[in-house]
Design an enzyme around this catalytic site. Structure first.
Site, PDB file in Angstrom:
ATOM      1  N   HIS A  58      40.675 -73.639  68.796  1.00 28.80           N
ATOM      2  CA  HIS A  58      41.176 -74.670  67.872  1.00 28.80           C
ATOM      3  C   HIS A  58      41.677 -74.041  66.587  1.00 28.80           C
ATOM      4  CE1 HIS A  58      41.184 -78.980  66.469  1.00 28.80           C
ATOM      5  NE2 HIS A  58      41.467 -78.300  65.361  1.00 28.80           N
ATOM      6  N   HIS A  60      45.243 -73.973  63.568  1.00 29.81           N
ATOM      7  CA  HIS A  60      46.504 -74.561  63.063  1.00 29.81           C
ATOM      8  C   HIS A  60      47.370 -73.419  62.538  1.00 29.81           C
ATOM      9  CE1 HIS A  60      45.248 -78.837  63.210  1.00 29.81           C
ATOM     10  NE2 HIS A  60      44.049 -78.274  63.169  1.00 29.81           N
ATOM     11  N   GLN A 153      49.790 -85.234  63.328  1.00 34.64           N
ATOM     12  CA  GLN A 153      48.889 -85.158  62.164  1.00 34.64           C
ATOM     13  C   GLN A 153      48.804 -86.476  61.385  1.00 34.64           C
ATOM     14  OE1 GLN A 153      47.216 -82.137  60.072  1.00 34.64           O
ATOM     15  NE2 GLN A 153      46.298 -84.149  59.781  1.00 34.64           N
ATOM     16  N   HIS A 211      42.060 -84.118  68.133  1.00 36.97           N
ATOM     17  CA  HIS A 211      41.178 -84.250  66.989  1.00 36.97           C
ATOM     18  C   HIS A 211      40.529 -85.624  67.164  1.00 36.97           C
ATOM     19  CE1 HIS A 211      43.597 -80.998  65.454  1.00 36.97           C
ATOM     20  NE2 HIS A 211      42.882 -80.914  64.349  1.00 36.97           N
ATOM     21  N   GLU A 214      36.887 -87.132  63.591  1.00 37.21           N
ATOM     22  CA  GLU A 214      36.626 -86.131  62.550  1.00 37.21           C
ATOM     23  C   GLU A 214      36.330 -86.874  61.250  1.00 37.21           C
ATOM     24  OE1 GLU A 214      39.741 -83.304  61.728  1.00 37.21           O
ATOM     25  OE2 GLU A 214      38.462 -82.116  60.418  1.00 37.21           O
ATOM     26  N   ASP A 310      39.818 -73.259  63.378  1.00 33.20           N
ATOM     27  CA  ASP A 310      40.516 -74.401  62.793  1.00 33.20           C
ATOM     28  C   ASP A 310      41.529 -73.970  61.730  1.00 33.20           C
ATOM     29  OD1 ASP A 310      41.252 -77.019  62.473  1.00 33.20           O
ATOM     30  OD2 ASP A 310      39.376 -77.718  61.604  1.00 33.20           O
ATOM     31  N   TRP A 316      43.372 -76.881  53.903  1.00 31.24           N
ATOM     32  CA  TRP A 316      42.018 -77.385  54.161  1.00 31.24           C
ATOM     33  C   TRP A 316      40.928 -76.362  53.896  1.00 31.24           C
ATOM     34  CZ3 TRP A 316      46.319 -78.343  57.148  1.00 31.24           C
ATOM     35  CH2 TRP A 316      46.730 -79.671  57.219  1.00 31.24           C
TER      36      TRP A 316
HETATM   37 FE   FE2 Z   1      42.076 -79.087  63.430  1.00 29.35          FE
END
Ligand code: FE2
Length: 425
Positions: A58, A60, A153, A211, A214, A310, A316
């Site tokens: 996982h 991005h 997203q 996702h 979350e 991630d 993030w």
């Molecule tokens: Fe993610």
């Protein structure tokens, strides 16, 4: 028999030791003690750990290494991260995404991370990031198996045009169907998005990785719908719920019903310990919830659970370096998986388990597998996690593609050794 390469005196993650690994034409052809063969090249592992490569289930890659662009996330929350990514998206260029992704892939190779599933945001009518990462997927193919997930997203139903963009991304060659049901406007819309996406995946014969839930909301239960649709559409073994953080806060009775349903549907799970421990519980005072999903409980129920990274230096998360041992280290602590067996499961959560989730072919340490493996400065899987051990050598298809020195500190103490290496004495 003359082979291309023998790595001798290896310890394997399952505890077998004194193993010789023989390689010919990019494949492992033998794996046994005292291999009766010669090779053009022999490397003595000296009893250190040889592992199959790390796998990040996982990630991005379209946002990686963008930390500080156009500003940093002040609150540190998921929602400010999404808003910040929305500010950055119009400023992105394909060249910049490619450059940052390739730089990250260099880090990954150095860390022995040779397979990555990356979500790519398709809520952009230009599909700039999709094109960029498809290009990167081709560029890094000799070193890294990069699998791409079409990720809406801003919400499949919430963002205008997201459904069309997602289908276009799949038509362009993106591998996996993504989703974000908890970000849709209502629970009902979230459920509808799960159904629509699973039907799309079933129709195209693709895997699904959403996702899912979350949040810290104990009533966010899209994983139940995901397991139901997986069962209904016969997608067993091809569907993954990523994050599943709401499960941390769910009612225990409800979870006791949910886990068997996930198991029955063959749904796997991916926790993202670095991100979950920094993003969840942000609305709590004290006690403050950890927020990571129920990893040991799912494993005990027979549900495969991988740990993902991630994010790495993006809207993030400001830290990270492509080190899946750092991810396993955090996962072990947050889930309190401290027994010998549990520590080995944490190692599997960044190697063999995500390899299964991604459907990697010829992965692992056995005759017939690709000759992809990593020599670590550790003598066991648990020690590799403890030390976030150096990747002394990384091989892909039998070719050395990265190496790092063993860590060693010089000491200047009377009556003590001249140096330390941090291995258990
Ligand atoms: Fe993610």
């Amino acid at each position: 028999m003359l082979l291309d390469l023998i790595v001798c005196h290896c310890t394997l993650p399952d505890g077998r030791d004194n193993i010789d690994i023989g390689v010919q034409d990019g494949r492992i052809v033998a794996l046994q003690p005292a291999l009766p063969a010669h090779a053009a090249q022999v490397v003595d592992a000296g009893g250190l750990l040889v592992s199959p490569p790390f796998v990040d289930a996982h990630f991005h890659m379209d946002s990686t290494l963008s930390y500080g662009l156009p500003r940093v996330n002040e609150s540190g929350t998921l929602l400010e991260g999404i808003a910040l990514w929305g500010e950055l998206k119009p400023l992105l260029t394909q060249e910049a995404i490619v450059e940052r992704a390739l730089a990250y892939c260099d880090w990954a190779v150095a860390r022995g991370l040779l397979a990555i599933r990356s979500h790519v945001d398709v809520c952009d009518p230009r599909l700039l990031a999709t094109e960029a990462l498809l290009h990167v997927r081709d560029r890094v193919k000799p070193w890294i198996d990069l699998q791409l997930v079409a990720f809406p997203q801003d919400g499949l139903l919430r963002a205008p045009g997201a459904r069309d963009n997602l289908v276009r991304a799949l038509d362009m060659g993106v591998d996996v169907v993504g989703g974000i049901p908890h970000f849709e406007r209502t629970m009902g819309d979230g459920g509808d998005s799960v159904r629509w996406l699973c039907e799309l995946a079933a129709g195209r014969g693709l895997r699904v990785d959403m996702h899912c839930d979350e949040s810290d909301d104990p009533l966010s239960r899209h994983i139940e719908t995901l397991a139901y649709e997986t069962q209904r559409l016969g997608l067993h073994g091809r569907v993954t719920g990523s994050h599943l953080t709401s499960m941390h806060s769910m009612d225990n009775y409800y979870v006791s019903k949910l886990l068997p349903l996930m198991r029955e549907a063959g749904v796997s799970a991916i926790a993202n310990p670095l991100i979950n421990i920094t993003l969840q519980g942000r609305h709590d005072s004290y006690p403050r919830r950890r927020g990571m999903t129920r990893v040991p409980e799912m494993l005990a129920a027979g549900i495969p659970v991988a740990f993902g990274q991630d994010c790495c230096m993006d809207p993030w998360y400001s830290l990270g370096s492509g080190d899946m041992l750092e991810v396993a280290h955090m996962g072990l602590h947050v889930a309190q998986m401290t027994s010998q067996d549990a520590m080995r499961q944490c190692f599997e959560a960044v190697t063999t388990t995500p390899a299964r989730i991604l459907g990697l072919e010829n992965y692992g340490l056995h005759p017939g597998a690709n000759a992809d493996f990593v020599l670590l400065h550790a003598r066991s899987a648990a020690e590799a996690i403890r030390l976030r051990a150096a990747r002394l050598k990384v091989w892909r298809r039998g070719q050395l593609i990265a190496s790092s020195p063993a860590p060693q500190a010089a000491l200047h103490l009377q009556g003590r050794p001249a140096s330390v290496t941090f291995l258990q004495p």
